[in-house]
Scaffold this motif. Structure first.
Motif, PDB file in Angstrom:
ATOM      1  N   VAL A   1       0.843  -1.184   0.000  1.00 36.10           N
ATOM      2  CA  VAL A   1       0.000   0.000   0.000  1.00 36.10           C
ATOM      3  C   VAL A   1       0.891   1.251   0.000  1.00 36.10           C
ATOM      4  O   VAL A   1       2.032   1.213   0.476  1.00 36.10           O
TER       5      VAL A   1
ATOM      6  N   GLU B   1      -2.595   6.261  -0.503  1.00 44.20           N
ATOM      7  CA  GLU B   1      -3.832   5.478  -0.468  1.00 44.20           C
ATOM      8  C   GLU B   1      -4.379   5.414   0.966  1.00 44.20           C
ATOM      9  O   GLU B   1      -5.573   5.594   1.197  1.00 44.20           O
ATOM     10  N   LEU B   2      -3.479   5.156   1.898  1.00 41.15           N
ATOM     11  CA  LEU B   2      -3.907   5.017   3.302  1.00 41.15           C
ATOM     12  C   LEU B   2      -4.472   6.315   3.855  1.00 41.15           C
ATOM     13  O   LEU B   2      -5.438   6.314   4.609  1.00 41.15           O
ATOM     14  N   PHE B   3      -3.810   7.420   3.515  1.00 42.80           N
ATOM     15  CA  PHE B   3      -4.155   8.710   4.121  1.00 42.80           C
ATOM     16  C   PHE B   3      -4.745   9.677   3.100  1.00 42.80           C
ATOM     17  O   PHE B   3      -4.531  10.892   3.199  1.00 42.80           O
TER      18      PHE B   3
ATOM     19  N   PHE C   1      -5.972  13.566   3.621  1.00 46.38           N
ATOM     20  CA  PHE C   1      -5.526  14.208   4.861  1.00 46.38           C
ATOM     21  C   PHE C   1      -4.464  15.268   4.576  1.00 46.38           C
ATOM     22  O   PHE C   1      -3.586  15.076   3.744  1.00 46.38           O
TER      23      PHE C   1
ATOM     24  N   VAL D   1      -2.858  -5.001   5.558  1.00 53.54           N
ATOM     25  CA  VAL D   1      -3.277  -3.919   4.656  1.00 53.54           C
ATOM     26  C   VAL D   1      -2.728  -4.204   3.251  1.00 53.54           C
ATOM     27  O   VAL D   1      -1.600  -4.668   3.095  1.00 53.54           O
ATOM     28  N   LYS D   2      -3.607  -3.979   2.261  1.00 54.03           N
ATOM     29  CA  LYS D   2      -3.248  -4.259   0.860  1.00 54.03           C
ATOM     30  C   LYS D   2      -3.371  -2.982   0.043  1.00 54.03           C
ATOM     31  O   LYS D   2      -4.079  -2.056   0.452  1.00 54.03           O
ATOM     32  N   PRO D   3      -2.742  -2.954  -1.126  1.00 55.63           N
ATOM     33  CA  PRO D   3      -2.951  -1.784  -2.000  1.00 55.63           C
ATOM     34  C   PRO D   3      -4.432  -1.630  -2.327  1.00 55.63           C
ATOM     35  O   PRO D   3      -5.150  -2.638  -2.405  1.00 55.63           O
ATOM     36  N   ALA D   4      -4.884  -0.404  -2.526  1.00 54.77           N
ATOM     37  CA  ALA D   4      -6.321  -0.144  -2.785  1.00 54.77           C
ATOM     38  C   ALA D   4      -6.772  -0.790  -4.082  1.00 54.77           C
ATOM     39  O   ALA D   4      -5.995  -0.994  -4.993  1.00 54.77           O
TER      40      ALA D   4
END
Lengths: 229, 75
Positions: free
Chosen positions: A163, A167-169, A172, A226-229
């Protein structure tokens, strides 16, 4: 000069001369020498990493002194990168320490990154972290850590495999709030980040595809897949 | 449909993650589960559905693993 094997005798007793030699040939870029950056940098030098680059354009302020381990009251107003480099150089004399008084996201760091084996994301805001990730060369890993209060999150970012921070944030930005951070999580999370950098340097990352969540008060540790989106 | 939801926001205050199983209608979004969990979203959240980054409008399916984490960035 004191012999390398004298300084690292206890490292070598644990992981052997061959691993000590491998680490001596590695170079790590430390983005941000604030709380996490100070701890990560000190541990990597004491592990015997051959070269560290410490990059930060900040100066040492009073609120830094509760958790930024390389600085003292005598350093107030001084540039972090240069003071950190001085302190790190004084530890063993065996790591080449390069100070870069730069702002990630504003100054060009591509050349410095390309000469490194890995990156420690010890920055303190999302936009700078995204800029660092964008500048990450292919096949160079990044270990990222972030804190609030006594809580921390860590993961390994490997371009094309894991990830991405973007992608995670997603969405923000920079907060203007004073974010609480206490010293215990800084040293714990910084130590865990340094361990994961060693793991990556030895091609055995533990946090590629997992976020490590740390809560100090309850001694809480958990891996979250957690994986890539 | 059954959704297992896990919130890491409670770790911020020294606790363990909160895990709940909700029976929700088809078409339920992440935002609706977050509301059921009474999570303060004023600073946003990392939303993971089966480990993949998602957003508040993402629609959940039967058996999904749903997790929300605080978006921390300080050092």
């Amino acid at each position: 000069m004191i012999a390398r094997d004298d300084i690292f005798v206890r490292n070598i007793a644990f992981w052997g001369s061959e691993q000590q030699d491998i680490l001596a040939g590695k170079s790590v870029f430390i983005a941000g020498v604030g709380a996490l950056g100070c701890v990560v940098a000190e541990i990597l030098v004491r592990c015997g990493i051959g070269r560290v680059v410490v990059a930060d354009r900040g100066v040492i302020d009073p609120p830094d002194l509760n958790r930024q381990a390389l600085y003292t009251v005598g350093d107030l107003g001084e540039p972090k990168a240069y003071i950190a480099a001085d302190r790190l150089n004084a530890l063993t004399g065996l790591t080449e320490v390069v100070a870069m008084n730069v702002s990630i996201g504003e100054d060009d760091i591509a050349g410095a990154l390309s000469g490194c084996d890995g990156v420690a994301d010890c920055l303190d805001n999302f936009p700078s972290r995204f800029a660092l990730e964008d500048a990450l060369p292919e096949k160079i890993f990044m270990v990222t850590g972030a804190l609030r209060g006594d809580y921390g999150q860590l993961t390994s970012i490997i371009p094309g495999r894991t990830v991405r921070l973007r992608e995670l944030f997603a969405g923000f930005g920079k907060t203007e709030k004073i974010v609480p951070v206490i010293p215990t999580i800084v040293f714990a999370a910084g130590s865990l980040m340094a361990q994961e950098i060693l793991n990556n340097l030895l091609c055995k990352p533990q946090l590629a595809g997992r976020i490590l969540v740390v809560g100090m008060a309850g001694f809480y540790l958990e891996h979250v897949p957690v994986k890539p989106a | 449909m059954k959704i297992q939801a896990k919130s890491f926001f409670t770790v911020l205050s020294g606790g363990r993650p909160t895990i709940k199983v909700f029976d929700m209608p088809e078409g339920t979004t992440a935002e609706e589960v977050i509301r059921e969990m009474k999570i303060d979203m004023s600073d946003g959240a990392i939303i993971l559905i089966n480990g993949r980054p998602s957003n508040e409008k993402s629609v959940l399916r039967e058996g999904d693993d749903f997790a929300v984490m605080p978006p921390v960035s300080a050092a």
